[in-house]
Scaffold this motif. Structure first.
Motif, mmCIF file in Angstrom:
data_model
loop_
_atom_site.group_PDB
_atom_site.id
_atom_site.type_symbol
_atom_site.label_atom_id
_atom_site.label_comp_id
_atom_site.label_asym_id
_atom_site.label_seq_id
_atom_site.Cartn_x
_atom_site.Cartn_y
_atom_site.Cartn_z
ATOM 1 N N ASN A 373 0.825 -1.210 0.000
ATOM 2 C CA ASN A 373 0.000 0.000 0.000
ATOM 3 C C ASN A 373 0.865 1.269 0.000
ATOM 4 O OD1 ASN A 373 0.917 -0.322 2.567
ATOM 5 N ND2 ASN A 373 -1.040 0.082 3.584
ATOM 6 N N LYS A 374 2.038 1.160 -0.653
ATOM 7 C CA LYS A 374 2.921 2.299 -0.948
ATOM 8 C C LYS A 374 3.492 2.972 0.302
ATOM 9 C CE LYS A 374 1.708 1.897 -5.338
ATOM 10 N NZ LYS A 374 0.826 2.823 -6.028
ATOM 11 N N MET A 375 3.667 2.212 1.386
ATOM 12 C CA MET A 375 4.310 2.760 2.586
ATOM 13 C C MET A 375 5.736 2.243 2.669
ATOM 14 S SD MET A 375 1.331 2.586 5.497
ATOM 15 C CE MET A 375 2.226 3.568 6.696
ATOM 16 N N THR A 376 6.655 3.112 3.119
ATOM 17 C CA THR A 376 8.050 2.713 3.289
ATOM 18 C C THR A 376 8.481 3.004 4.720
ATOM 19 O OG1 THR A 376 8.533 3.208 0.969
ATOM 20 C CG2 THR A 376 10.410 3.027 2.473
ATOM 21 N N PHE A 377 9.134 2.011 5.341
ATOM 22 C CA PHE A 377 9.560 2.141 6.742
ATOM 23 C C PHE A 377 11.082 2.087 6.792
ATOM 24 C CE2 PHE A 377 5.448 0.047 6.511
ATOM 25 C CZ PHE A 377 4.677 0.870 7.320
ATOM 26 N N LEU A 378 11.663 3.051 7.484
ATOM 27 C CA LEU A 378 13.114 3.164 7.524
ATOM 28 C C LEU A 378 13.620 2.889 8.944
ATOM 29 C CD1 LEU A 378 15.599 3.889 5.798
ATOM 30 C CD2 LEU A 378 15.321 6.258 6.577
ATOM 31 N N PHE A 379 14.343 1.780 9.083
ATOM 32 C CA PHE A 379 14.962 1.413 10.366
ATOM 33 C C PHE A 379 16.448 1.703 10.283
ATOM 34 C CE2 PHE A 379 11.271 -1.306 9.822
ATOM 35 C CZ PHE A 379 10.644 -1.229 11.054
ATOM 36 N N SER A 426 -14.825 1.204 3.382
ATOM 37 C CA SER A 426 -13.812 0.187 3.683
ATOM 38 C C SER A 426 -12.535 0.852 4.166
ATOM 39 C CB SER A 426 -13.525 -0.648 2.432
ATOM 40 O OG SER A 426 -12.469 -1.525 2.674
ATOM 41 N N VAL A 427 -12.071 0.443 5.300
ATOM 42 C CA VAL A 427 -10.834 1.009 5.851
ATOM 43 C C VAL A 427 -9.659 0.096 5.536
ATOM 44 C CG1 VAL A 427 -9.692 1.729 7.968
ATOM 45 C CG2 VAL A 427 -12.131 2.100 7.697
ATOM 46 N N LEU A 428 -9.860 -1.203 5.687
ATOM 47 C CA LEU A 428 -8.751 -2.166 5.522
ATOM 48 C C LEU A 428 -8.767 -2.690 4.093
ATOM 49 C CD1 LEU A 428 -9.206 -3.999 8.896
ATOM 50 C CD2 LEU A 428 -7.789 -2.045 8.362
ATOM 51 N N SER A 429 -8.557 -1.804 3.164
ATOM 52 C CA SER A 429 -8.721 -2.180 1.762
ATOM 53 C C SER A 429 -7.636 -3.116 1.282
ATOM 54 C CB SER A 429 -8.713 -0.922 0.901
ATOM 55 O OG SER A 429 -7.555 -0.168 1.204
ATOM 56 N N CYS A 430 -6.539 -3.231 2.005
ATOM 57 C CA CYS A 430 -5.447 -4.081 1.532
ATOM 58 C C CYS A 430 -5.721 -5.552 1.773
ATOM 59 C CB CYS A 430 -4.130 -3.673 2.178
ATOM 60 S SG CYS A 430 -4.175 -3.797 3.962
ATOM 61 N N GLU A 493 -2.213 10.662 7.634
ATOM 62 C CA GLU A 493 -0.956 11.017 8.301
ATOM 63 C C GLU A 493 -0.183 9.805 8.809
ATOM 64 O OE1 GLU A 493 0.553 14.143 11.780
ATOM 65 O OE2 GLU A 493 -1.586 13.889 11.371
ATOM 66 N N TYR A 494 -0.884 8.816 9.341
ATOM 67 C CA TYR A 494 -0.226 7.694 10.009
ATOM 68 C C TYR A 494 -0.302 6.389 9.215
ATOM 69 C CZ TYR A 494 -0.104 10.689 14.121
ATOM 70 O OH TYR A 494 0.141 11.729 14.988
ATOM 71 N N GLY A 495 -0.932 6.414 8.080
ATOM 72 C CA GLY A 495 -1.046 5.195 7.288
ATOM 73 C C GLY A 495 -2.373 4.496 7.536
ATOM 74 N N GLN A 496 -2.711 3.619 6.601
ATOM 75 C CA GLN A 496 -4.012 2.954 6.667
ATOM 76 C C GLN A 496 -3.821 1.444 6.627
ATOM 77 O OE1 GLN A 496 -6.660 4.444 3.726
ATOM 78 N NE2 GLN A 496 -8.278 2.970 4.128
ATOM 79 N N GLY A 497 -4.671 0.731 7.365
ATOM 80 C CA GLY A 497 -4.622 -0.723 7.334
ATOM 81 C C GLY A 497 -3.696 -1.296 8.395
ATOM 82 N N ARG A 519 -16.501 0.962 12.824
ATOM 83 C CA ARG A 519 -16.274 0.202 14.057
ATOM 84 C C ARG A 519 -15.831 -1.239 13.780
ATOM 85 N NH1 ARG A 519 -20.329 2.035 17.711
ATOM 86 N NH2 ARG A 519 -18.722 3.104 18.917
ATOM 87 N N GLY A 520 -16.574 -1.971 12.970
ATOM 88 C CA GLY A 520 -16.253 -3.383 12.729
ATOM 89 C C GLY A 520 -14.870 -3.585 12.162
ATOM 90 N N GLU A 521 -14.500 -2.719 11.205
ATOM 91 C CA GLU A 521 -13.209 -2.896 10.541
ATOM 92 C C GLU A 521 -12.047 -2.513 11.457
ATOM 93 O OE1 GLU A 521 -13.089 -1.976 6.405
ATOM 94 O OE2 GLU A 521 -15.222 -1.492 6.433
ATOM 95 N N LEU A 522 -12.251 -1.512 12.301
ATOM 96 C CA LEU A 522 -11.188 -1.156 13.246
ATOM 97 C C LEU A 522 -11.092 -2.187 14.369
ATOM 98 C CD1 LEU A 522 -11.533 2.720 13.362
ATOM 99 C CD2 LEU A 522 -9.605 1.413 12.510
ATOM 100 N N TRP A 523 -12.213 -2.781 14.773
ATOM 101 C CA TRP A 523 -12.147 -3.895 15.718
ATOM 102 C C TRP A 523 -11.280 -5.008 15.146
ATOM 103 C CZ3 TRP A 523 -17.947 -4.754 17.501
ATOM 104 C CH2 TRP A 523 -18.312 -3.721 18.362
ATOM 105 N N LEU A 524 -11.510 -5.296 13.869
ATOM 106 C CA LEU A 524 -10.757 -6.353 13.186
ATOM 107 C C LEU A 524 -9.261 -6.045 13.189
ATOM 108 C CD1 LEU A 524 -12.063 -8.846 11.732
ATOM 109 C CD2 LEU A 524 -11.647 -7.656 9.589
#
Length: 1216
Positions: A373-379, A426-430, A493-497, A519-524
């Protein structure tokens, strides 16, 4: 035993030389053996224990030394003189002559060391001994542990620690051995030995505390004693391991899951501590994985591979946050050093690129991870970056192969941005499964468990009952819209999914309330259920199809509760909502039969279905039952009882002024179950309770504790003035009814609890958001790890209390049926249960799951199989004696096993024991008669009509009625024909028929079947063995001989009256075929003999080469009386070749000898009357047996060591 050569500098220190030659020395440890070595020996023995010397296990050794050298080499050691002598003799015969040929001493040393190493390698190869991770030092400790405490090889030692044990007021310095099933301590100080063995399953309390005298001590409590250990080198490590092992034992008591060692651990590094065993590393890895899964809400089978310190670049605040990276098989996770700063979960299924970026001073050793989902994490600041990248690459390859497989089933896993934006709400589209569920192909599936066709819910039920129009727009909807916008801005701002940065801001949004359509999708997402759903595509549909139309106890309970699940909500006032609830609950009952269905699951699941699709609701239920609320919904709601105890502890700490009052009224135990089991859904208005569920899915059980404490704190003054529990319950009930959610856009739903309790003035309204925020402000300091620590302590208490309740209920049920006292029954139950647990530890012929089912009635929860019964029979039953014990135990077991399932419960066990110990003469003789009249287990070698009279009894109900003129002999003949057709009669069927007979009417002596000749011979063997250790042995033998003689003659006389007048040619031919090897002379002798002569040949059958009884009765032809003579074990007086083959075919059975007379039989009345003629036998059987002494002996045997292992088991363990 040969050992790899080790250098020894001082050969004579603490050792005595017994033999010597130019190259080898055989030595014995001072203080070992009969002499003891005086004071020096006592000191050496004490030093060996305190310093953990291997000489304690191997007090003999052989040293190698060249004549001109001062250095010695240990090449062998032994635990006994015999073992070490064998090694010494081998050296003298095979090496001594060869060594004299060498000229150079270095060559001799090299040759000897090479030879010894070669012998060890050859031995390991021939015995298939594999290299393991345990060091030599730890292997010595294992050998020491098994030898000191007489433990079998199956008992695995985890670790051992030096400590002091306080026996009375005197500390004993020694070693604490922690194995999978036992805590053991051993000390040896100046000739005084101290041993302690505690089964983990018996531990009721385990605590670490400190006093002025003992700054570090561990107290271990059982039901009957308390033990204190102190002076640990590392008390924290020791106590953690003790907790873990006690937890494994409690888990075994709870659901019978035994411990299985993980063999896939990485190899031990050379720099690792020497004492750490593979098993200890396994347990450490389990504990770390458990904490890791709990922290990030990951699936139960996820194993942590490793973790490392690092920094994470957070784009939302443009900072490098210090924290730890965790890598496991399917996930990369990060958590900051500051708990609330940031956490991150990256499933490897979402990862597209892992690459090493260029290092610089600002950013050393960076690692970049990109997702779909086009996010990059730098450690950055990774210590061993290359190794880490290699591990992640390995796991990615495994994940990729799984994804390719899933693609074939569910289609493409990636969604474009356009597709994401087009999925409304839909929030968790991935997650591919969400779109797959609503596809046309899946909507055609029928998920109904009944035949009637009902609509299938393809979306969350709440969306079907919330219709909005522009005219309905009001301030509440405006607030809801603002919440949605806030969450969308957060996603930007913080990313989705799944890969969203979770920060303090996320928590703030949750506390403000999650919008209805998210609510349901964030519970998931927050529960981690999204991960299990994504990795199990199609699982729910398959489960529904498999469970369709299946009925059991769980489905019956589900049907009963369906219409009690949120009945006030319109979604469950029609068949669509009810059918969806039925499918989810039934699917879960089939997924997890250990839980099946429990009340309160219906209420929670109905709320999940309101906000989530069917499959999502199912996985949310899985997350709740199996991870977030462990053991809450099993048959005994153990998890809820544990958390009830935790809540009481927290109340004691945080509201101390209220605690004593609540305890006196027993309110906490009453309220907490309903609050915890339904997450407040059953006690609060619906629209308020779902806010609690929001927080619970984000923060876990901590929220429920906080909220419960807040409710008590808010009502503290009213509760302190309560006079009884009813008044306190009313106050709390009215308070919870008044909790409102003013932001809710839902139409008001009447709360069932308030309808039932609202009989006074309404309580002032309490805002749910203020209540939740207040709970965080006042009690937010409660930490998850502290809760887990408290849960462990309470779990010990709760499970042991349940075990005690089970014991009391079992004893109370059967105390009126037996002459044993309550104390004796409790002791016997403890031994019965201990035998079951021992078999779980060290293997058994039957599955422990089939013998221990906590869901069964109390009497059936623990059952033992034949092998366990044999052990208890030898320890407790008065007739057990000599080598015949196992055979007699088998007979008794078959009689007691009323339902023929090859298992007996405690009532059946006590039934047999009470007859033998407290029965009168007639009862004991009837019991003895019954265990021998049962058909033999194996019939392949026998003629099926050899127990004709017994079968007449068994087939009494199913034999066709005969005319009044038909004689008894014709009935017998018809039964004989029925039996003849059965190739292998099943004794279980006979037992069932017999059991039905005994239930239908009181058993009469005349109802018992007759005893045929082969059964009579087995009865005689039993009698002779029974008396072998009795003080009146000879007198009893003579009495038995007289009785046997009398019964033989009775059988012969009875045969004259019952034998048929003539035999058909066909029957005569059958008999000839049955004894093909009988000589004409023998046949003539048997056909024409008088009853007395036949009795002679029958009695001679009492010699059987498969038994080791020394005294047999042989009837003298002249005097017709039985005399006691010693006959060798291998003596066979009359037996044909065919009979010999048949005899060896089965253990403990009767040989197929020519002298078996099929028409010979005696009745129980004859047996009883004959025994009554002999005063010695009457006194023996009338004598009551004191069970208390036998119970004490059985307990002592277990304390000293597990000496109940049978000979065959012992041989197997040696050869294995």
């Amino acid at each position: 035993m040969w050992v790899n050569p080790e250098e020894v500098l001082l050969a004579s220190a603490l050792w005595m030389t017994e033999r010597a030659n130019p190259y080898f020395i055989l030595q014995k440890r001072k203080g070992h053996g009969d002499g003891g070595g005086g004071l020096a020996g006592l000191l050496v023995g004490t030093l060996d224990v305190v310093l953990d010397s291997s000489a304690r296990v191997a007090p003999y050794r052989i040293l190698y030394q060249t004549p001109d050298s001062l250095v010695y080499w240990t090449i062998a050691h032994g635990s006994s003189r015999k073992e070490i002598t064998e090694n010494w003799e081998w050296l003298e015969q095979n090496l001594l002559q060869t060594l004299s040929i060498f000229e150079n001493e270095n060559d001799i040393t090299t040759f000897v060391k090479g030879k010894i190493q070669g012998i060890i390698a050859e031995y390991n190869k021939s015995h298939d001994i594999r290299e393991d991770d345990d060091t030599d030092k730890f292997k010595e400790a294992i050998a020491k542990f098994h030898k000191l405490f007489v433990m079998p090889e199956e008992e695995k030692l985890v670790n051992y620690y030096s400590c002091s044990y306080w026996k009375g007021k005197v500390p004993r310095q020694g070693w604490l051995y922690l194995s999978i099933n036992h805590l053991c301590f051993y000390s040896y100080l100046l000739g005084k030995e101290a041993k302690l063995v505690i089964r983990w399953a018996d531990v009721t309390q385990l605590e670490k505390n400190a006093t002025l005298l003992l700054p570090d001590m561990v107290r271990v409590s059982t039901r009957c004693s308390e033990h204190v250990f102190s002076v640990f080198l590392n008390i924290n490590e020791t106590f953690k391991l003790m907790e873990q092992l006690a937890n494994i034992a409690m888990r075994q008591l709870l659901d019978n899951k035994g411990f299985e060692q993980d063999r896939s651990l990485p190899k031990l590094k050379k720099k690792s501590p020497k004492k750490v065993s593979a098993l200890k590393r396994d347990l450490d890895a389990r504990a770390k994985s458990e904490r890791y899964r709990a922290l990030f809400r990951l699936p139960k089978d996820e194993k942590l591979d490793g973790h490392t310190d690092c920094t994470l670049w957070t784009p939302f605040n443009k900072m490098h946050i210090l924290g730890q990276m965790f890598v496991s098989t399917n996930y990369i996770c990060f958590t900051s050093k500051e708990e609330t700063a940031c956490s991150l979960i990256i499933p490897l299924r979402e990862v597209t690129i892992v690459e090493k970026a260029d290092s610089c001073n600002v950013l050393p050793s960076p690692l970049s991870i990109s997702t779909k989902n086009k996010m990059t994490f730098l450690f950055a600041n990774l210590k061993d970056r290359d190794f880490l990248v290699q591990r992640i690459s390995d796991f990615l390859q495994q994940t990729t192969s799984k994804i390719y497989f899933e693609r074939e089933i569910t289609g493409s896993l990636s969604s474009s941005d356009d597709e994401v934006s087009s999925q409304q709400g839909s929030v968790l589209s991935c997650s591919p499964q969400r779109s797959a569920l609503s596809s046309e192909g899946d909507s055609d599936r029928q998920f109904n468990l009944n035949d009637s066709r009902v609509p299938t819910a393809t979306q969350a039920l709440m969306t079907m009952y919330r219709r909005r129009s522009p005219e309905e727009f009001n301030p509440k909807l405006a607030k809801e819209f603002l919440k949605e916008q806030a969450w969308k801005n957060h996603f930007t701002e913080y990313g989705q999914g799944v890969c969203m940065y979770r920060t303090e801001k996320t928590k703030e949004l949750v506390l403000q309330g999650i919008p209805e359509n998210m609510r349901g999708e964030l519970w998931l997402l927050f529960s981690g259920a999204i991960n299990e759903m994504a990795t199990h595509p199609g699982y729910y549909e398959d489960l529904v199809e498999k469970s369709m139309g299946k009925y059991n106890l769980a489905t019956e309970e589900i049907e009963r509760d369906l219409h009690r699940s949120l009945p006030e909500h319109p979604a469950f006032q029609n068949e669509m909502g009810i059918a969806a609830l039925r499918r989810v609950l039934t699917a879960y009952a089939f997924r997890n039969p250990n839980i099946g269905y429990c009340q309160a699951m219906n209420i929670v699941t109905s709320v999940l279905l309101l906000y989530a699709k069917e499959e999502e609701a199912f996985w949310l239920l899985v997350a709740l039952c199996e991870r977030m609320l462990p053991d809450y919904y099993n048959t005994r709601v153990v998890g809820a009882l544990v958390d009830q105890g935790v809540f009481e502890e927290l109340a004691h700490v945080y509201v101390p002024q209220l605690y004593d009052c609540m305890q006196a009224l027993s309110v906490i135990s009453t309220i907490s179950l309903s609050w915890f089991l339904t997450l407040f859904l059953s006690v609060m208005p619906f629209e308020s309770a779902v806010v609690v569920v929001d927080c619970f899915f984000y923060e876990g059980i901590k929220v429920i504790f906080q909220l419960a404490l807040s409710v008590l704190d808010a009502n503290i003054h009213q509760l302190l003035s309560c006079k009884d529990d009813g008044e306190a319950m009313t106050i709390l009930g009215r308070y919870l009814d008044s909790v409102t959610n003013k932001d809710s856009t839902l139409p008001p739903i009447p709360h069932l609890h308030s309808l039932l309790t609202d009989n006074g003035e309404p309580h002032p309204e309490v805002d749910i958001f203020k209540l939740v925020r207040s709970s965080y402000e006042k009690f937010g300091s409660i930490r998850a790890d502290v809760i887990e620590q408290m849960r462990f302590k309470q779990r010990l208490r709760v499970i042991q209390a349940i075990e005690d309740t089970t014991k009391r209920n079992v004893v109370r049920t059967i105390v009126t049926e037996t002459p044993f006292s309550i104390d004796e029954l409790e002791e016997l139950y403890t031994l019965f249960k201990a035998e079951h647990l021992t078999s779980c530890y060290w293997g058994s012929t039957s599955n422990p799951m089939s013998r221990h089912d906590p869901s069964l009635p109390y009497l059936e929860q623990y059952r033992i199989d034949l092998e366990q019964f044999k052990v208890l029979f030898a320890l407790l039953f008065p007739w057990a004696c000599g080598t015949h014990t196992d055979d007699l135990a088998l007979r008794v077991f078959r009689l007691l096993d009323h339902n023929a399932d090859a298992l007996i419960n405690f009532r059946e066990f006590i039934c047999g024991l009470s007859v033998m110990c407290h029965g009168d003469l007639t009862e004991k003789l009837k019991f003895l008669y019954k265990i021998h009249v049962l058909p033999e287990l194996h019939h392949e070698q026998e003629e099926p009509d050899s127990a004709c009279e017994a079968m007449q009894y068994f087939f009494e109900d199913i034999t066709p009625e005969t005319s009044s003129g038909t004689s008894c002999l014709n009935v017998q003949h018809s039964v004989f024909c029925v039996v003849k057709k059965m190739q292998t009669p099943d004794y279980r069927m006979y037992l069932r028929l017999w059991n039905q007979e005994t239930k239908a009417k009181l058993e009469n002596m005349k109802d018992l079947p007759k005893l045929n000749q082969s059964q009579f011979i087995e009865l005689c063997k039993t009698l002779y063995n029974m008396f072998s250790e009795d003080p009146s042995e000879q007198e009893l033998y003579h009495a038995t001989a007289t009785v046997t003689s009398l019964l033989l003659e009775m059988g012969e006389v009875g045969k004259l009256f019952c034998s048929p007048a003539h035999k058909t040619d066909e029957e005569d031919e059958d008999e000839r075929i049955a004894v093909p090897s009988r000589s004409k002379q023998e046949r003539h002798q048997l056909e024409d003999s008088s009853p007395k002569d036949t009795a002679t040949s029958c009695a001679m059958l009492l010699s059987d080469d498969d038994t080791s009884v020394s005294s047999y009765s042989v009837l003298s032809a002249g005097s017709h009386e039985l005399q006691c003579e010693d006959i060798a074990e291998d003596t066979v007086l009359i037996r044909s070749g065919a009979a010999a083959a048949g005899h060896h075919g089965r253990r403990g059975g009767l040989p197929h000898s020519v002298s078996i007379d099929k028409d010979w039989a005696i009745t129980f009345e004859q047996f009883l009357a004959s025994v009554l003629t002999e005063q010695a036998l009457v006194q023996y059987f009338e004598k009551p047996v004191e069970i208390a002494a036998r119970i004490t002996n059985a307990k002592n045997v277990r304390k000293v060591g597990h000496q109940h292992m049978s000979l065959s088991d012992y041989e197997i363990s040696l050869s294995g």
